[in-house]
Design a protein around this motif. Sequence first.
Motif, PDB file in Angstrom:
ATOM      1  N   SER B 113      41.192 -31.117 -16.976  1.00 50.39           N
ATOM      2  CA  SER B 113      42.119 -31.142 -18.107  1.00 50.39           C
ATOM      3  C   SER B 113      42.161 -29.793 -18.812  1.00 50.39           C
ATOM      4  O   SER B 113      41.146 -29.132 -18.977  1.00 50.39           O
ATOM      5  CB  SER B 113      41.676 -32.206 -19.116  1.00 50.39           C
ATOM      6  OG  SER B 113      41.699 -33.465 -18.516  1.00 50.39           O
ATOM      7  N   PHE B 115      43.158 -28.230 -22.415  1.00 49.67           N
ATOM      8  CA  PHE B 115      43.489 -28.600 -23.793  1.00 49.67           C
ATOM      9  C   PHE B 115      44.111 -27.430 -24.545  1.00 49.67           C
ATOM     10  O   PHE B 115      44.343 -27.505 -25.745  1.00 49.67           O
ATOM     11  CB  PHE B 115      42.238 -29.112 -24.508  1.00 49.67           C
ATOM     12  CG  PHE B 115      41.679 -30.353 -23.883  1.00 49.67           C
ATOM     13  CD1 PHE B 115      42.200 -31.599 -24.185  1.00 49.67           C
ATOM     14  CD2 PHE B 115      40.640 -30.282 -22.947  1.00 49.67           C
ATOM     15  CE1 PHE B 115      41.694 -32.749 -23.600  1.00 49.67           C
ATOM     16  CE2 PHE B 115      40.134 -31.421 -22.361  1.00 49.67           C
ATOM     17  CZ  PHE B 115      40.662 -32.663 -22.678  1.00 49.67           C
ATOM     18  N   LYS B 119      40.558 -27.673 -29.930  1.00 47.18           N
ATOM     19  CA  LYS B 119      39.178 -28.181 -29.888  1.00 47.18           C
ATOM     20  C   LYS B 119      39.079 -29.654 -30.291  1.00 47.18           C
ATOM     21  O   LYS B 119      38.331 -30.419 -29.692  1.00 47.18           O
ATOM     22  CB  LYS B 119      38.278 -27.359 -30.827  1.00 47.18           C
ATOM     23  CG  LYS B 119      38.088 -25.917 -30.391  1.00 47.18           C
ATOM     24  CD  LYS B 119      37.026 -25.826 -29.293  1.00 47.18           C
ATOM     25  CE  LYS B 119      36.954 -24.405 -28.741  1.00 47.18           C
ATOM     26  NZ  LYS B 119      36.620 -24.356 -27.330  1.00 47.18           N
ATOM     27  N   GLU B 122      40.301 -31.887 -27.575  1.00 45.08           N
ATOM     28  CA  GLU B 122      39.297 -31.931 -26.517  1.00 45.08           C
ATOM     29  C   GLU B 122      38.147 -32.853 -26.903  1.00 45.08           C
ATOM     30  O   GLU B 122      37.639 -33.617 -26.082  1.00 45.08           O
ATOM     31  CB  GLU B 122      38.774 -30.513 -26.235  1.00 45.08           C
ATOM     32  CG  GLU B 122      37.778 -30.486 -25.092  1.00 45.08           C
ATOM     33  CD  GLU B 122      37.490 -29.086 -24.597  1.00 45.08           C
ATOM     34  OE1 GLU B 122      38.057 -28.123 -25.150  1.00 45.08           O
ATOM     35  OE2 GLU B 122      36.686 -28.962 -23.652  1.00 45.08           O
ATOM     36  N   TRP B 261      44.832 -37.889 -22.826  1.00 46.15           N
ATOM     37  CA  TRP B 261      45.379 -36.558 -22.636  1.00 46.15           C
ATOM     38  C   TRP B 261      45.727 -36.335 -21.170  1.00 46.15           C
ATOM     39  O   TRP B 261      44.847 -36.268 -20.316  1.00 46.15           O
ATOM     40  CB  TRP B 261      44.358 -35.513 -23.093  1.00 46.15           C
ATOM     41  CG  TRP B 261      44.868 -34.116 -22.991  1.00 46.15           C
ATOM     42  CD1 TRP B 261      44.578 -33.207 -22.008  1.00 46.15           C
ATOM     43  CD2 TRP B 261      45.736 -33.450 -23.905  1.00 46.15           C
ATOM     44  NE1 TRP B 261      45.224 -32.024 -22.260  1.00 46.15           N
ATOM     45  CE2 TRP B 261      45.956 -32.139 -23.418  1.00 46.15           C
ATOM     46  CE3 TRP B 261      46.372 -33.831 -25.098  1.00 46.15           C
ATOM     47  CZ2 TRP B 261      46.756 -31.214 -24.072  1.00 46.15           C
ATOM     48  CZ3 TRP B 261      47.166 -32.906 -25.744  1.00 46.15           C
ATOM     49  CH2 TRP B 261      47.354 -31.617 -25.233  1.00 46.15           C
ATOM     50  N   LYS B 425      32.740 -37.955 -23.857  1.00 44.54           N
ATOM     51  CA  LYS B 425      32.773 -36.903 -22.855  1.00 44.54           C
ATOM     52  C   LYS B 425      31.470 -36.893 -22.074  1.00 44.54           C
ATOM     53  O   LYS B 425      30.513 -36.240 -22.472  1.00 44.54           O
ATOM     54  CB  LYS B 425      32.971 -35.540 -23.533  1.00 44.54           C
ATOM     55  CG  LYS B 425      34.141 -35.473 -24.482  1.00 44.54           C
ATOM     56  CD  LYS B 425      35.407 -35.087 -23.762  1.00 44.54           C
ATOM     57  CE  LYS B 425      35.222 -33.728 -23.123  1.00 44.54           C
ATOM     58  NZ  LYS B 425      36.362 -33.415 -22.269  1.00 44.54           N
TER      59      LYS B 425
END
Lengths: 426, 426
Positions: B113, B115, B119, B122, B261, B425
Amino acid sequence: MNIPHIDLPRIVVIGCGFAGLKFVKSINSKKYQIVLFDKNNYHTFQPLMYQVASAGLEPDSIVYPIRKVFNRKKNFHFRMAQVHQIDGEQNIVYTSIGSLSFDYLVMATGADSNFFGMKNIEKYSMPMKSLVEALNLRSVILQNFEKAIHTSDLNEREALMSFVIVGGGATGVELAGALAELKKYILPKDYPDLDIRRMQIHIVQGGDRLLPAMSQKSSDNSESFLRKMGVNVWLNVRAKDYDGHALYTNDETYYAKTLIWTAGVKGVPTKGLKADFTSSNRILVDEFNRVKGYENIFSIGDVAACPSEEEPYGLPMLASVAVQQGVKLGKNFNLLAKEKEMKAFVYKDKGTMATIGRNLAVVDMKSFQFGGWIAWLMWMFIHLMLLVDFRSRLVVFVNWAWSYLCYDKGTRLIVRKVSDKTEKKI
Amino acid sequence: MNIPHIDLPRIVVIGCGFAGLKFVKSINSKKYQIVLFDKNNYHTFQPLMYQVASAGLEPDSIVYPIRKVFNRKKNFHFRMAQVHQIDGEQNIVYTSIGSLSFDYLVMATGADSNFFGMKNIEKYSMPMKSLVEALNLRSVILQNFEKAIHTSDLNEREALMSFVIVGGGATGVELAGALAELKKYILPKDYPDLDIRRMQIHIVQGGDRLLPAMSQKSSDNSESFLRKMGVNVWLNVRAKDYDGHALYTNDETYYAKTLIWTAGVKGVPTKGLKADFTSSNRILVDEFNRVKGYENIFSIGDVAACPSEEEPYGLPMLASVAVQQGVKLGKNFNLLAKEKEMKAFVYKDKGTMATIGRNLAVVDMKSFQFGGWIAWLMWMFIHLMLLVDFRSRLVVFVNWAWSYLCYDKGTRLIVRKVSDKTEKKI
């Protein structure tokens, strides 16, 4: 908690294993409001969990979303939550999402591994009492083989490729057989860089025979099946300590990076219950599965025990007992709603079975015992039929047929990183 | 590293996506020793990953153990490891399990990905570029509905039940359609305590049409299909910031606890390569997929780009490009082994397609475009045929047939606890 108040008695059920599931299925929810709590959003078909651990089946084949099972049930509310404590005097349960009052409580919280106080074994071994534990075990088995390739220390490599199963009950025997099949059919093809002959599978049993709950004939059969498949069977050996590398016993020492613990279970009642418990932490109940000392609190399945002369420790912790108790209690509540009397629970033993491998299973019926190919077909047929729905049956059947015809297993994916012994206990 | 030294040139391949897989399949390993690294032990069929995220398929249907794919390949060694760095002067790769020299290197490390430096997005959004991310997304979707039941704050509840997908490419459109089907057929049955009408699905696209890589007709079709299914389509809207609750754009603000996303990808080349890169971090290669500046280092798939007049940014990051490049490079190495000259890579566009829902898909062929039922059948047939083996095809077919006939999805299990935004994440 957002549960509507309606003009029906509220039954709170804790746990959706076999007992809880069958109870909710059997009860007439026009007469009661049912609130079911489970920490997972799925019911697990435990008898096939060892096949998830040994990369034969994917989780979706043996677990079932609870909301889906009951999506046509009236006055039924499922909440995915942990029940922390109960107050049997005020009739309240305290959960991770708030508290709730009840008229009746049914505790079906099941069992967990019992390490009998052996802290190191608890810390370093892999239990297999939940789906997540089964998935972790699978990842560890496969990761150990990946690691074995790039170590140059031969002892280390053998330890990575070796497995000790402690406990010779059905779970231990079935898992040992499944590992032996991995060794014979799958791993040599997957790991041409490794000498799979160095892989050792030990099954360590404290008593003098495997499958002690079954007949002597089935014990003998399962032992000879396992030996033929290359499993090392050790009887009269009791585990003492394990340091992540070596298992110390009253006899020899066994080296293996992976120790799978299937040697003991104990009940896991919710805190706050002022009841009597057996030595394995099961709640003492009467013949109606009512918790002794309470009028409106019941307990069914592995966590409940009703010792009798024939069964001084209570009935064995088996799916079939849990199923029958769940159904019976549901029916008893239906009788209660009609102002009739509850009926006592009597266990009907329909036989027990265990599968060891391809064409190899053992079956105990009341009047006769047998093993081999017919037993294996029977085991497969019965387990297929016991699965919750047609879709699961179809998927499991496709997987089994595939494995049988192609000498292959469907899935051997490492989707969880379980990189360190201390991380194993999730 | 325990790789035998033999009298053949050694090719190190990094990554087993479509490009790496097809390369290894195509190359004659009597002429070369092949060492393949991947951080996972499986190949992922990315085009169906959105169905794992939306609880339609289980991982085993769309991923495939690498060792199994190649278990008859000679002079082939798979190592599950992360490649940290390469040294293109000394011809060495440095990995998590040690270093290894190579004669040729093929970098097929794919994309991740992008971004674009935002930030917060993400940090708080859910990407869907790997199997683990897809499984995490599924758990979050289901967990949010469980949470929505027991909040009494209506805004919070709606935010938990709402989803913003940023990016109107194939992944975004297909996922939006799958969520709309969950909303229509599954969630109202599973969550009778929630008013599912409050669930909002937004798809936010920076450009002026969905599926910008396809024809205008297919863009229009997909937009009208999605609108009919109740998805809110927002064109010319660019994401600016997201705080875990509200997405801020150049236009309106959108409230949702889950932001998916799919709006950008970038190449992820291994460190140490002294090459030129495009603005999206792809390695510049020549028409033989050779990295500019090197003689013996090649790159294929999403991570490689060969800009031309027609394709100033290089070919699109598509599975079909990766497949064709992998096959071509394999064949080129086979030519090299016969001391023949390599042939230039030319992409053959066989058409593109995307599915939106039940009976709804769009297909672009060279000379004509169409959408609807026939396109959907074609999409299903082609994707079934593209799956790696017969077993996967069978399992996926059973799942799809089941969903189609019963308006149901197979699996909606929460097997990973993703309890906090910061844990997402993994």
